[in-house]
Each structure stands twice: as C-alpha cells, then as structure tokens.
Design a protein around this motif. Structure first.
Motif, short mmCIF file in Angstrom:
data_model
loop_
_atom_site.label_atom_id
_atom_site.label_comp_id
_atom_site.label_asym_id
_atom_site.label_seq_id
_atom_site.Cartn_x
_atom_site.Cartn_y
_atom_site.Cartn_z
N CYS A 117 -40.41 8.92 -5.42
CA CYS A 117 -39.56 10.00 -5.17
C CYS A 117 -38.37 10.11 -5.38
CB CYS A 117 -39.75 9.56 -3.17
SG CYS A 117 -41.36 9.20 -2.55
N ILE A 118 -37.74 9.43 -5.08
CA ILE A 118 -36.41 9.69 -5.59
C ILE A 118 -35.70 9.48 -7.09
CG2 ILE A 118 -34.34 8.16 -6.09
CD1 ILE A 118 -35.07 6.07 -3.49
N ALA A 119 -36.69 9.94 -8.19
CA ALA A 119 -36.53 10.52 -9.49
C ALA A 119 -37.34 11.50 -8.98
CB ALA A 119 -38.28 9.69 -9.77
N HIS A 120 -37.79 11.82 -7.93
CA HIS A 120 -37.93 13.65 -8.03
C HIS A 120 -36.71 14.25 -7.86
CE1 HIS A 120 -41.89 14.90 -8.60
NE2 HIS A 120 -42.57 13.75 -8.07
N LEU A 121 -36.36 13.26 -6.33
CA LEU A 121 -34.43 13.91 -6.45
C LEU A 121 -33.46 14.15 -7.32
CD1 LEU A 121 -34.72 11.97 -2.68
CD2 LEU A 121 -35.57 13.86 -2.80
N GLU A 122 -33.25 12.71 -7.48
CA GLU A 122 -32.23 12.73 -9.38
C GLU A 122 -32.84 13.69 -9.82
OE1 GLU A 122 -30.41 11.27 -7.88
OE2 GLU A 122 -30.09 9.80 -7.12
N ILE A 123 -33.90 13.78 -10.82
CA ILE A 123 -33.78 14.73 -11.58
C ILE A 123 -33.23 16.55 -11.33
CG2 ILE A 123 -36.32 15.10 -11.52
CD1 ILE A 123 -34.46 14.90 -14.94
N ALA A 124 -33.95 16.66 -9.58
CA ALA A 124 -33.31 17.68 -9.01
C ALA A 124 -31.63 17.94 -9.02
CB ALA A 124 -33.74 17.90 -7.65
N ARG A 125 -31.13 16.83 -8.90
CA ARG A 125 -29.54 16.54 -8.94
C ARG A 125 -29.29 17.17 -9.80
NH1 ARG A 125 -27.73 11.52 -7.86
NH2 ARG A 125 -25.03 12.55 -6.75
N THR A 137 -29.94 20.71 -11.26
CA THR A 137 -29.15 22.08 -10.63
C THR A 137 -27.53 21.58 -10.76
OG1 THR A 137 -29.13 20.66 -8.51
CG2 THR A 137 -31.19 22.38 -9.02
N GLY A 138 -27.75 20.59 -10.44
CA GLY A 138 -25.62 20.62 -10.73
C GLY A 138 -25.20 20.47 -8.52
N ILE A 139 -25.63 19.82 -8.09
CA ILE A 139 -25.50 20.27 -7.14
C ILE A 139 -25.67 18.50 -6.69
CG2 ILE A 139 -26.27 20.87 -4.41
CD1 ILE A 139 -27.37 23.44 -5.65
N ASP A 140 -24.46 18.32 -5.76
CA ASP A 140 -24.53 17.03 -5.82
C ASP A 140 -24.92 15.91 -4.79
OD1 ASP A 140 -23.70 13.99 -6.62
OD2 ASP A 140 -21.76 14.49 -5.13
N GLU A 148 -29.79 26.28 -5.41
CA GLU A 148 -31.06 26.74 -7.35
C GLU A 148 -31.81 26.05 -7.62
OE1 GLU A 148 -28.83 27.75 -9.74
OE2 GLU A 148 -27.02 27.15 -8.45
N ARG A 149 -32.93 26.76 -8.19
CA ARG A 149 -34.23 26.63 -7.76
C ARG A 149 -34.20 25.30 -9.68
NH1 ARG A 149 -38.83 30.49 -9.01
NH2 ARG A 149 -40.62 28.86 -9.57
N ILE A 150 -34.54 25.16 -9.41
CA ILE A 150 -35.28 23.35 -10.51
C ILE A 150 -36.29 24.14 -11.49
CG2 ILE A 150 -34.89 21.78 -8.58
CD1 ILE A 150 -37.41 20.88 -9.89
N PRO A 151 -35.80 23.94 -12.83
CA PRO A 151 -36.27 24.33 -14.14
C PRO A 151 -38.50 23.64 -13.55
CG PRO A 151 -34.75 23.36 -14.78
CD PRO A 151 -35.01 22.72 -13.60
#
Ligand code: AMP
Ligand code: MG
Length: 320
Positions: free
Chosen positions: A108-116, A119-122, A275-278
């Motif tokens: 789950c954290i991997a899903h969160l980290e790739i999204a950050r 998107t460049g949203i910290d 921001e939308r993630i790819p």
C-alpha cells in the motif's frame, strides 16, 4: 544505485528497475481467469510460471544484469499468502545467489510513494483505491495514517463482483468504465459514508436484486456515480480535517477517468491541487516496489516473513 522491485501480492506479477529513483523499466503480467475471480493458488501458479520471463524483460529493458543490482525490494504484504510467497521466494533466491541486500516493502505504501513521485505533490491526502484496499490516508508524525477506509470490501472488488454478475471477466473496471460513459439514467443506490469510512457490500446486494429494468450501461453509470461520490466525499472530509490542500488518487481504480474528474472538480471548488497519476503506475506494478525500496535503502531489516494483513499504518517511516 540500481534497485529491482518485485510485486506479487495478488493478480499481478511485476518486476521493475529504478536507478537512483528514476524508473528504467516496469514489466508485468496480470492473471485473467477464464471465469470467476482470483483463486490464490492459481495466482501463485501464474506468478511462478512467468517470474523468470518478466524478470529478464525488466533487466533487459533497463539494460542491466542481475550482477548490477544493488538492492532488491519485494512486496511483503498485504495480499494473498500463496501469491506473496512467490515474490518472497524469488527475492530470497536472488539475494542469496547474487549477494544482494533485500528489503520487504508494504504494498500500500508503494502505491502511495509512486503517486507522490509521479505527481510531484509532497504531502497530499491520498485516496488509495484498488481491488482489496480502499483507504483515505495522509502522512502524520512518522506514519501513513489511515483516516478512513472501507468497512467491508475494497471498491475494485465491488466493481469486479458486479461486473462478474453482468458477465464481464476480471478485471471488470475498464469495461464498467466504458459502459458507464454510455449510461443515461441514474438509479440511486445505497450511499454509505460514515465519517471518513465507507461501506460497499450493501450496494452489491442491492444491485444483485435490481429488477433488471436498467440497462448494463445505466447500472454501470449508477454504480460509478454512487461509489465515486462516496470516495470523494470521504477524501474531502479528510482534507478539511487534516488541513491538506492537495489530493492524489492511487491504486488500480485510479485508472478511472470519471473518478479523477470528480476528484479534480472537488479540489477546484476548495482551491486545492489535484494531479492524476499516469495509467502505468495506477495498478499493481514492480516499479512502485523498486521506488519504495530505494526510499527504504538505509533500513536494516531482518524480518522477511510475508504479512498477509500488513497494514499501511504499521510501518514506521524513517525516510521522510
Ligand atoms: P490493483 O489491485 O491496485 O492492481 O487494482 C485492481 C483493481 O482495479 C481491479 O479491481 C480492477 O477492476 C480495478 N480497475 C482497473 N481499471 C479500472 C478502471 N478503469 N475503472 C475502475 N476500476 C478499475
Ligand atoms: Mg494494489
């Protein structure tokens, strides 16, 4: 530094390579059963069958060999035990054979980290929506804290179950999205938001008993409008409560254009950033595991047992 990430929690076996945080390759294959849902041991058999090919493709397209890899990350949980064991065993074997250090990554954290990262949203509120998981999360005091979550099934699971009843094979999300785009009539479905928590199983029962007057397009439309509104309402409440001014959506269901549209409208109305993630990084993939393992590169870890119920908020985050 080259990091190999291995994903095998559920339906997908993935391998990805990152070099100092930059994705070089991201290969995967998803089990698509001829009928019914995902059977854990069939997922494991799929992963064992494809592991070496996917691994080789990931290394080849990154232009490196196993001897170049400095760190291996594998999905330690949550997930289906037989499926999780494949990633754990493959990573253990490679780690021993090539003398490469290994870290276990919370999926789950991997899903969160790739999204950050994408998107460049910290520091956003993150709506994490996949097959088995539905959580509203933000970072607070060294952990990813779950402010809201499903009280029963994950939203992707709901979509897949309703899809299966309509004769749509797993994963039903993309087909339901297409049908919904052609839907015209909204039928109201049980709307269940409790604080920042949501509940979906009532919708499944309700749809299974609908008299059949609604077309497949209209059922898909009503389904999406109802569940996505619930998710965006819970996310907005978390943003207000945590005083965060941005939202990202991650996980397999984040591929859905309508969900992203609702998120972006809500954010616009409260002057927040969205921001939308790819697409490539929405569903389960190896690059997100490699990216998170890279962030965790200084972790000293010696517990590599798979954790089928590994919660997002169990992990102490020391790299932020
Ligand atoms: P994950 O486990 O993160 O790979 O997410 C898989 C889930 O995402 C499955 O339940 C899919 O049905 C769902 N999904 C994939 N694409 C879409 C889409 N376009 N709309 C809604 N759900 C989707
Ligand atoms: Mg996932």
């Amino acid at each position: 530094m080259y990091v190999l990430g291995i994903e095998s929690t559920a339906h997908t076996f993935g391998a990805g390579i990152v070099e100092d945080g930059k994705v070089l390759s991201n290969e995967r294959d998803t089990l698509k059963p001829a009928s019914g849902g995902i059977v854990p041991r069939e997922a494991a058999a799929h992963h064992y069958r494809l592991a070496s090919t996917i691994l080789k493709n990931a290394l080849d397209s990154a232009g490196i060999g196993l001897k170049d890899v400095d760190l291996i990350g594998f999905s330690q949980g949550p997930g289906l035990i037989p499926a999780l064991k494949v990633g754990a065993q493959v990573s253990a074997y490679l780690s021993e054979k090539y003398m490469i250090r290994r870290v276990g990554v919370n999926h789950c954290i991997a899903h969160l980290e790739i999204a950050r990262a994408c998107t460049g949203i910290d520091d956003p509120v993150m709506l994490y929506v996949s097959g088995g998981n539905t959580q509203v999360i933000t970072y607070l005091g060294g952990r990813y804290v779950v402010f809201g979550e499903t009280e029963d099934i994950g939203v992707g699971n709901l979509i897949d179950k309703i899809g299966r009843r309509m004769g749509i094979p797993f994963p039903a999300g993309p087909k339901i999205e297409k049908l919904a785009a052609a839907g015209k009539k909204y039928s109201s479905l049980p709307y269940s938001v409790k604080g920042m928590d949501v509940s979906f199983s009532g919708i499944e029962t309700y749809v299974s008993r609908m008299p059949g007057k609604d077309s497949a397009e209209d059922v898909a439309f009503s389904l999406q409008e109802t569940v996505f509104a619930m998710l965006i309402e819970a996310s907005e409440r978390a943003m207000a409560y945590c005083k965060k001014d941005s939202l990202v959506i991650t996980g397999g269901v984040a591929a859905n254009a309508r969900l992203n549209e609702m998120g972006s409208v809500m954010c616009r109305e409260r002057s927040a950033r969205f921001e939308r993630i790819p697409l490539e990084y929405a569903g389960d993939n190896g690059a997100m595991i490699a990216h998170t393992a890279y962030l965790m590169r200084d972790y000293k870890q010696n517990d590599f047992v798979v954790k089928p119920r590994y919660r997002t908020d169990m992990v102490e985050i020391t790299y932020r």
